[in-house]
Design a protein around this motif. Structure first.
Motif, short mmCIF file in Angstrom:
data_model
loop_
_atom_site.label_atom_id
_atom_site.label_comp_id
_atom_site.label_asym_id
_atom_site.label_seq_id
_atom_site.Cartn_x
_atom_site.Cartn_y
_atom_site.Cartn_z
N LYS A 510 49.30 -0.98 -46.61
CA LYS A 510 48.76 -0.06 -47.61
C LYS A 510 48.88 1.37 -47.10
CE LYS A 510 44.83 0.68 -50.71
NZ LYS A 510 44.93 2.13 -50.63
N THR A 511 49.46 2.22 -47.92
CA THR A 511 49.61 3.63 -47.55
C THR A 511 48.30 4.37 -47.78
OG1 THR A 511 50.49 4.07 -49.75
CG2 THR A 511 52.08 3.67 -48.00
N SER A 512 48.24 5.58 -47.30
CA SER A 512 47.02 6.37 -47.35
C SER A 512 46.61 6.67 -48.79
CB SER A 512 47.23 7.68 -46.58
OG SER A 512 46.10 8.52 -46.70
N ASP A 513 45.30 6.66 -49.03
CA ASP A 513 44.80 6.98 -50.37
C ASP A 513 45.06 8.43 -50.74
OD1 ASP A 513 43.92 4.40 -50.59
OD2 ASP A 513 41.87 4.85 -49.95
N VAL A 514 44.95 9.32 -49.78
CA VAL A 514 45.16 10.74 -50.02
C VAL A 514 46.28 11.23 -49.10
CG1 VAL A 514 42.83 11.17 -50.80
CG2 VAL A 514 43.35 11.32 -48.37
N ALA A 515 46.86 12.36 -49.46
CA ALA A 515 48.02 12.89 -48.73
C ALA A 515 47.58 13.90 -47.69
CB ALA A 515 49.00 13.53 -49.71
N TRP A 516 48.09 13.73 -46.47
CA TRP A 516 47.90 14.70 -45.39
C TRP A 516 49.27 15.32 -45.11
CZ3 TRP A 516 42.96 15.39 -43.42
CH2 TRP A 516 42.01 14.42 -43.77
N PHE A 517 49.35 16.63 -45.19
CA PHE A 517 50.64 17.28 -44.97
C PHE A 517 50.44 18.72 -44.55
CE2 PHE A 517 49.47 17.69 -49.41
CZ PHE A 517 49.71 19.03 -49.70
N THR A 518 51.52 19.38 -44.16
CA THR A 518 51.51 20.79 -43.77
C THR A 518 52.63 21.50 -44.51
OG1 THR A 518 53.02 20.40 -41.91
CG2 THR A 518 50.66 20.17 -41.47
N PHE A 519 52.78 22.80 -44.24
CA PHE A 519 53.94 23.52 -44.77
C PHE A 519 55.18 23.13 -43.97
CE2 PHE A 519 50.56 26.59 -46.10
CZ PHE A 519 50.76 26.46 -47.46
N ASP A 520 56.32 23.16 -44.65
CA ASP A 520 57.59 22.71 -44.05
C ASP A 520 58.40 23.91 -43.57
OD1 ASP A 520 59.79 21.33 -43.26
OD2 ASP A 520 60.56 20.97 -45.28
N PRO A 521 58.53 24.14 -42.26
CA PRO A 521 59.31 25.29 -41.78
C PRO A 521 60.80 25.13 -42.03
CG PRO A 521 58.59 23.93 -39.94
CD PRO A 521 57.92 23.38 -41.16
N ALA A 522 61.27 23.90 -42.16
CA ALA A 522 62.71 23.69 -42.32
C ALA A 522 63.21 24.20 -43.65
CB ALA A 522 63.03 22.20 -42.16
N SER A 523 62.41 24.05 -44.72
CA SER A 523 62.87 24.47 -46.05
C SER A 523 62.32 25.82 -46.48
CB SER A 523 62.45 23.41 -47.08
OG SER A 523 61.04 23.28 -47.13
N ALA A 524 61.50 26.46 -45.64
CA ALA A 524 60.89 27.73 -46.02
C ALA A 524 61.90 28.87 -45.97
CB ALA A 524 59.70 28.02 -45.10
N HIS A 525 61.63 29.93 -46.74
CA HIS A 525 62.45 31.14 -46.68
C HIS A 525 62.31 31.78 -45.30
CE1 HIS A 525 63.88 35.23 -47.62
NE2 HIS A 525 64.54 34.65 -48.63
N ARG A 526 63.35 32.48 -44.87
CA ARG A 526 63.35 33.04 -43.52
C ARG A 526 62.28 34.12 -43.32
NH1 ARG A 526 68.04 34.83 -45.96
NH2 ARG A 526 68.14 37.09 -46.40
N ASP A 527 61.75 34.72 -44.42
CA ASP A 527 60.69 35.72 -44.29
C ASP A 527 59.32 35.10 -44.17
OD1 ASP A 527 62.56 37.76 -44.46
OD2 ASP A 527 62.39 37.95 -46.63
N ILE A 528 59.21 33.79 -44.35
CA ILE A 528 57.93 33.10 -44.25
C ILE A 528 57.55 32.92 -42.78
CG2 ILE A 528 56.80 30.86 -44.62
CD1 ILE A 528 56.88 32.50 -47.12
N VAL A 529 56.25 33.14 -42.49
CA VAL A 529 55.73 32.97 -41.12
C VAL A 529 54.65 31.89 -41.18
CG1 VAL A 529 54.57 34.07 -39.19
CG2 VAL A 529 56.21 35.37 -40.55
#
Length: 685
Positions: A510-529
């Motif tokens: 059984k997978t998690s009831d709620v989602a745990w995640f972060t921001f994705d640096p791989a797909s972010a714009h280069r100006d994003i920090v």
């Protein structure tokens, strides 16, 4: 032999064939059509051509030259003619021209003589003539239903003889058939009404350089017939030459010897074809016999199962009848006792109603004993059923079902080899994290043949069909991208050179009831920090830039929040969801791949594909909380600003896979909060 006598360009029987240096033949008229012009100044096809292609009369481009010094180049077939041969108008001059063989795709340059520099294949011409004569003798129309008449034409493409009425009816010279070549059944000259023998039609070959001089010698170096004038002052003067007749006989002898070897191979091929045809019949007969045997074996299994089924049903019937008899007997006994007790109780009540003391005392002792005795008859267990409604019979069909599933043909080639056993899932190592599942397994007993790999299968999370998610040699596998709040059934099997083994037992993850995640640096714009373990995002640009989350949603209900850590100069950050290929250098929601709400310090708007809707009062400031509720079951998005609900809004095309998304500029900083339940005050409108 038909294919040997047809021109590869026009598809018809050769007419005035010429012999190319590669030993292939084309019609003289067809050769004029496939001449191509070499750009002036280019070296002959003894060196590699430049990388640029040349456009000839706005047709497809092609490379005309070889990468070797053989004098031949490459040829690219196309669909400019029915036979895939490139056709050019016969308006090109011979200077700087070349011709490409349509069979081997080799090119050769033409000299000042043009096509006259290629020898005419008189032998092929004579063979074609004889072939036409043999086919035209008393040829009848092939389409006449009754009493066929003599054919008047033959279509070389259809290879069918027609009389005039049938040709006009079945093969009109229009539409797609207009390009077909219709020829008379015989094309050989006729003398006195009789066809002349092919041998009398031949002319002795003359030299291409000296038209009036016949061939008399053969140049061994150039491998071509020559005349005496070619030997006197021509290029063959210093070559090794031999008499033409002697070389003719010698080459005939060599060809005959070569044909003997080919004849033996052809004989073997014919015998092999007979063997294959006989094998077809044997396969058909053996297949029918084997199918009948298989059906008989399966019928025997079904019959045995039916007999066993009858035996088991008999046992169940006996058990049912026994239980019914016991219960019926108990009902009868209890009914009689209850009737007796009820009658006695009614009698005692009537006695109690009487006012005669002496009469009462005369019978009271006896009645008290009867009542006491009757009470003793209802001992403990008398009011309990002697049997239960359940049947204490258990039928375990799992081993038999597993055997039926594994029922397969025995591989007779490797009698000692066995398929791998069912792998054992290591439950202590199987786990889920977020929307990923990790499974581990092992094989307890090694088969005689080494295991070549494993196949891991999962269902769709809804109890649907299984699908392969991994095939390989590893015994540990992590499957990503599963649905949240879903239960997956997983199983694994092993395979080797003998075959595929049985499945393991099924494990439910059984997978998690709620989602745990972060921001994705791989797909972010280069100006994003990104900071704070990729949970806090800021930007170096005054323009809006987009960053996505690491989670991907395709079904279910999901909620997450963002805390506004910094908010300067009243910018318009946008919050929502997007596909992975959304534009990263503009505000979220301006393209058709993002669904968002953008908000300033006073109000907010919903936006998708640069369309602004649902303006609402209430903005953000430093410390504000923005919540996003994605409901993929109802295809809606709801936003919360400081717990105040905005929406839900049913966006168009909100189906597929979506990722959390934010667009900000350098005046905003937000922090992501995940693993959250749906707000309790959420109202579904």
């Amino acid at each position: 032999m038909d294919e040997e006598l047809k021109c590869p360009v026009c598809g018809s029987l050769f007419k005035d064939p010429i012999l190319l240096p590669c030993s292939h033949n084309v019609c003289l008229a067809c050769a004029r059509n496939i001449i191509v012009q070499t750009p002036e100044g280019e070296t002959p096809p003894h060196s590699r051509a430049s990388n640029s292609d040349y456009d000839y009369l706005d047709m497809d481009k092609m490379s005309m030259y070889s990468e070797t010094d053989s004098g031949y180049g490459s040829y690219t077939p196309c669909l400019k003619s029915p036979n895939g041969v490139r056709v050019f108008p016969p308006t090109l001059v011979h200077r700087h021209c070349s011709i490409t063989c349509p069979l081997c795709h080799r090119s050769v340059s033409l000299d000042e003589r043009g096509l006259r520099g290629f020898p005419r294949n008189r032998l092929l011409e004579a063979i074609v003539s004889r072939y036409q004569q043999s086919r035209s003798a008393n040829v009848k129309c092939q389409l006449c239903d009754r009493n066929p008449v003599d054919a008047t034409v033959m279509c070389e493409q259809c290879d069918v003889f027609y009389c005039t009425p049938c040709q006009q009816r079945c093969h009109p010279s229009r539409g797609p058939l207009a390009k077909h070549r219709l020829v008379p059944p015989t094309q050989s000259p006729v003398a006195g009404g009789q066809q002349m023998p092919a041998a009398t039609l031949r002319k002795q070959g003359t030299c291409a350089d000296h038209d009036t001089v016949n061939f008399s010698m053969y140049c061994v170096n150039c491998k071509t017939p020559v005349c005496m004038k070619c030997l006197e002052g021509g290029k063959h003067g210093s070559h090794d030459v031999k008499p033409l007749v002697a070389m003719w006989k010698q080459h005939k002898c060599q060809l005959s010897q070569a044909l003997n070897g080919v004849s033996d191979k052809a004989k073997d091929a014919k015998e092999f074809l007979v063997q294959l045809k006989n094998m077809l019949q044997q396969i058909q007969e053996n297949g029918v016999e084997f199918e009948a045997c298989l059906v008989a074996q399966c019928d025997a299994l079904i019959e045995a199962l039916t007999r066993q089924k009858a035996k088991l049903l008999t046992k169940v019937t006996k058990e049912r009848e026994y239980k019914l008899k016991v219960v019926r007997d108990q009902i009868t006994h209890c009914t009689i006792k209850l009737r007796q007790t009820t009658g006695m109780m009614e009698y005692c009540l009537e006695v109690i109603k009487e006012n005669d003391p002496s009469g009462f005392l005369q019978i009271s002792d006896a009645l008290i004993k009867r009542v006491t005795s009757s009470q003793d008859q209802w001992v403990k267990g008398a009011l309990e059923p002697k049997v239960g409604p359940e049947f204490d019979l258990t039928l375990n069909t799992d081993p038999l079902l597993q055997t039926i599933i594994q029922l397969d043909f025995v591989q007779s080639k490797v009698e000692s080899a066995t398929v791998p056993p069912a792998p054992l899932l290591q439950l202590e190592k199987c786990c889920t994290r977020n929307n990923s599942a990790t499974l581990a397994w092992r094989v307890s007993v090694s088969p005689s043949n080494p295991i070549e790999g494993y196949v891991l299968e999962l269902d769709d999370g809804n109890g649907g069909q299984y699908r392969e998610v991994y095939v390989g040699k590893e015994t540990v596998c992590t499957v990503d991208g599963l649905h949240f709040n879903s239960s997956y059934n997983a199983r694994v099997k092993a395979y080797n050179s003998t075959g595929v083994g049985p499945y393991s037992k099924t494990v439910v993850l059984k997978t998690s009831d709620v989602a745990w995640f972060t921001f994705d640096p791989a797909s972010a714009h280069r100006d994003i920090v990104l900071t704070n373990e990729n949970q806090t995002v800021s930007c170096n640009s005054y323009d809006d830039r987009v960053v996505l989350g690491t989670a991907a949603f395709s079904k279910g209900v999901h909620y997450w929040e963002l805390i506004v850590d910094r908010y300067d100069n009243h910018p318009d950050p946008a919050f929502g969801v997007a596909r992975i290929n959304t534009m990263k250098d503009m505000m979220l929601g301006k393209d058709d791949k993002a669904w968002a709400m953008y908000v300033d310090n006073n109000r907010s708007w919903f936006m998708h594909n640069n369309s602004h809707t649902n303006r609402a009062e209430g903005g953000i400031s430093k410390g504000a909380t923005v919540g996003i509720l994605l409901d993929l079951n109802k295809h809606t998005v709801t936003f919360f600003i400081n717990k105040q609900q905005h929406g839900p809004v049913a966006f168009e095309n909100l189906e597929g896979v979506f990722m959390p998304a934010v667009s900000i500029n350098r005046n905003v900083q937000v922090t992501l909060l995940t693993g959250m339940e749906v707000p309790k005050n959420f109202k579904q409108q």
